[in-house]
Design a protein around this motif. Structure first.
Motif, PDB file in Angstrom:
ATOM      1  N   PHE A   1       8.849  -2.545  14.737  1.00 47.65           N
ATOM      2  CA  PHE A   1       9.002  -1.080  14.362  1.00 47.65           C
ATOM      3  C   PHE A   1       8.591  -0.865  12.104  1.00 47.65           C
ATOM      4  CE2 PHE A   1      12.161  -4.053  12.650  1.00 47.65           C
ATOM      5  CZ  PHE A   1      12.499  -5.026  13.519  1.00 47.65           C
ATOM      6  N   CYS A   2       8.791  -0.227  12.078  1.00 48.63           N
ATOM      7  CA  CYS A   2       8.629  -0.301  10.590  1.00 48.63           C
ATOM      8  C   CYS A   2      10.073  -0.501  10.224  1.00 48.63           C
ATOM      9  CB  CYS A   2       8.380   1.643  10.051  1.00 48.63           C
ATOM     10  SG  CYS A   2       6.488   1.720  10.581  1.00 48.63           S
ATOM     11  N   ILE A   3       9.885  -0.961   9.135  1.00 46.90           N
ATOM     12  CA  ILE A   3      11.336  -1.083   8.022  1.00 46.90           C
ATOM     13  C   ILE A   3      10.890  -0.338   6.486  1.00 46.90           C
ATOM     14  CG2 ILE A   3      12.565  -2.061   6.065  1.00 46.90           C
ATOM     15  CD1 ILE A   3      13.149  -2.516   9.213  1.00 46.90           C
ATOM     16  N   GLY A   4      11.623   1.004   6.479  1.00 43.35           N
ATOM     17  CA  GLY A   4      11.289   1.665   5.028  1.00 43.35           C
ATOM     18  C   GLY A   4      12.594   2.176   4.295  1.00 43.35           C
ATOM     19  N   TRP A   5      12.124   1.410   2.951  1.00 42.71           N
ATOM     20  CA  TRP A   5      12.574   1.530   2.064  1.00 42.71           C
ATOM     21  C   TRP A   5      12.700   3.426   1.607  1.00 42.71           C
ATOM     22  CZ3 TRP A   5      15.939  -1.869  -0.230  1.00 42.71           C
ATOM     23  CH2 TRP A   5      15.647  -3.313   0.228  1.00 42.71           C
ATOM     24  N   TRP A   6      13.695   3.744   1.483  1.00 42.41           N
ATOM     25  CA  TRP A   6      14.368   5.063   0.925  1.00 42.41           C
ATOM     26  C   TRP A   6      15.078   4.892  -0.369  1.00 42.41           C
ATOM     27  CZ3 TRP A   6      13.160   9.763   4.126  1.00 42.41           C
ATOM     28  CH2 TRP A   6      12.138   8.884   5.178  1.00 42.41           C
ATOM     29  N   ARG A   7      15.424   5.999  -1.140  1.00 44.00           N
ATOM     30  CA  ARG A   7      15.975   5.881  -2.621  1.00 44.00           C
ATOM     31  C   ARG A   7      16.966   7.767  -2.960  1.00 44.00           C
ATOM     32  NH1 ARG A   7      11.542   5.446  -7.720  1.00 44.00           N
ATOM     33  NH2 ARG A   7      10.780   7.315  -7.400  1.00 44.00           N
ATOM     34  N   GLN A   8      18.479   7.420  -3.380  1.00 49.33           N
ATOM     35  CA  GLN A   8      18.545   8.642  -3.357  1.00 49.33           C
ATOM     36  C   GLN A   8      19.116   8.503  -4.511  1.00 49.33           C
ATOM     37  OE1 GLN A   8      21.340   9.813  -0.220  1.00 49.33           O
ATOM     38  NE2 GLN A   8      20.725  11.901  -0.717  1.00 49.33           N
ATOM     39  N   VAL A   9      19.292  10.009  -5.540  1.00 41.87           N
ATOM     40  CA  VAL A   9      20.299   9.994  -6.269  1.00 41.87           C
ATOM     41  C   VAL A   9      21.093  11.219  -6.084  1.00 41.87           C
ATOM     42  CG1 VAL A   9      18.770   9.364  -8.431  1.00 41.87           C
ATOM     43  CG2 VAL A   9      18.619  11.742  -7.721  1.00 41.87           C
ATOM     44  N   PRO A  10      22.088  11.250  -6.329  1.00 40.84           N
ATOM     45  CA  PRO A  10      23.358  12.289  -6.397  1.00 40.84           C
ATOM     46  C   PRO A  10      23.021  13.763  -7.142  1.00 40.84           C
ATOM     47  CG  PRO A  10      24.084  10.240  -7.699  1.00 40.84           C
ATOM     48  CD  PRO A  10      22.993  10.465  -7.564  1.00 40.84           C
TER      49      PRO A  10
ATOM     50  N   THR B   1      15.587   4.801 -11.210  1.00 36.33           N
ATOM     51  CA  THR B   1      17.004   4.801 -10.730  1.00 36.33           C
ATOM     52  C   THR B   1      17.960   5.840  -9.722  1.00 36.33           C
ATOM     53  OG1 THR B   1      17.677   4.049 -12.923  1.00 36.33           O
ATOM     54  CG2 THR B   1      19.631   5.060 -11.453  1.00 36.33           C
ATOM     55  N   ALA B   2      18.344   5.112  -8.740  1.00 37.99           N
ATOM     56  CA  ALA B   2      18.704   5.653  -7.181  1.00 37.99           C
ATOM     57  C   ALA B   2      19.523   4.094  -6.327  1.00 37.99           C
ATOM     58  CB  ALA B   2      17.362   6.056  -6.692  1.00 37.99           C
ATOM     59  N   MET B   3      20.404   5.125  -5.711  1.00 39.09           N
ATOM     60  CA  MET B   3      20.478   4.227  -4.453  1.00 39.09           C
ATOM     61  C   MET B   3      19.308   3.556  -3.978  1.00 39.09           C
ATOM     62  SD  MET B   3      23.151   2.194  -3.245  1.00 39.09           S
ATOM     63  CE  MET B   3      25.356   3.719  -4.090  1.00 39.09           C
ATOM     64  N   TYR B   4      19.288   2.324  -2.960  1.00 38.31           N
ATOM     65  CA  TYR B   4      18.260   2.162  -2.327  1.00 38.31           C
ATOM     66  C   TYR B   4      18.500   1.657  -1.424  1.00 38.31           C
ATOM     67  CZ  TYR B   4      14.511   2.333  -6.110  1.00 38.31           C
ATOM     68  OH  TYR B   4      14.209   2.811  -7.037  1.00 38.31           O
ATOM     69  N   TYR B   5      17.629   2.165   0.085  1.00 34.31           N
ATOM     70  CA  TYR B   5      17.934   2.340   1.322  1.00 34.31           C
ATOM     71  C   TYR B   5      16.959   1.289   2.127  1.00 34.31           C
ATOM     72  CZ  TYR B   5      22.876   5.323   0.599  1.00 34.31           C
ATOM     73  OH  TYR B   5      23.252   5.505   0.092  1.00 34.31           O
ATOM     74  N   CYS B   6      17.364   0.691   3.118  1.00 30.12           N
ATOM     75  CA  CYS B   6      16.739  -0.031   3.629  1.00 30.12           C
ATOM     76  C   CYS B   6      16.680   0.454   5.498  1.00 30.12           C
ATOM     77  CB  CYS B   6      15.950  -1.281   4.183  1.00 30.12           C
ATOM     78  SG  CYS B   6      16.937  -1.935   4.442  1.00 30.12           S
ATOM     79  N   ALA B   7      15.727   1.630   6.645  1.00 27.10           N
ATOM     80  CA  ALA B   7      15.892   1.854   7.720  1.00 27.10           C
ATOM     81  C   ALA B   7      15.490   1.489   8.382  1.00 27.10           C
ATOM     82  CB  ALA B   7      16.197   2.891   7.037  1.00 27.10           C
TER      83      ALA B   7
END
Length: 138
Positions: free
Chosen positions: A34-43, A97-103
């Motif tokens: 499977f893939c592990i991805g890093w995502w980021r989001q700013v408000p 600068t962001a909130m970083y999520y792995c998924a």
């Protein structure tokens, strides 16, 4: 169901480096494709997929915004019941600068899909961590 826990986010100066970790567990040892991805989001902005690794062969994808600065690596326990993915971030910029999520994208063709489409597709990522904040100051 893949359980994901991120860590490593903090505040750094521009030009600095930071390593984020994503610990994946909860899958069966007989299935580690499977893939592990890093995502980021700013408000106020859409979530951006910046990097992904295919756990079976450690092939990687990077978005243009981080290519050459971010590097993925992977450690797998001997019993294959836990995979930790590291996102090494160098030459950090304030715009990182962001909130970083792995998924996790649990499809076996996840990396093929990324290469075909050219970007990471958020709807394919079904399991998400809680996020870790990265702040880069100028």
């Amino acid at each position: 169901q893949v359980k994901l826990v991120e860590s490593g986010g903090e505040s750094v100066q521009a030009g600095g480096s930071l390593t984020l970790s994503c610990a994946a567990s909860g899958y069966t040892a007989s299935w580690t494709k499977f893939c592990i991805g890093w995502w980021r989001q700013v408000p106020g902005k859409e979530r951006e997929g910046v990097a992904a690794i295919y756990t079976a062969d450690e092939s990687t994808y990077y978005s243009d915004s981080v290519k050459g600065r971010f590097t993925l690596s992977q450690d797998t326990t001997q019993d294959k019941l836990k995979i930790t993915v590291y996102l090494q971030m160098n030459s950090l910029k304030p715009e990182d600068t962001a909130m970083y999520y792995c998924a996790a994208d649990v499809g076996a063709f996840c990396m093929y899909n990324i290469r075909t489409v050219g970007v990471m597709t958020e709807v394919n990522y079904v399991n998400w961590g809680q996020g870790t904040q990265v702040t880069v100051s100028s």
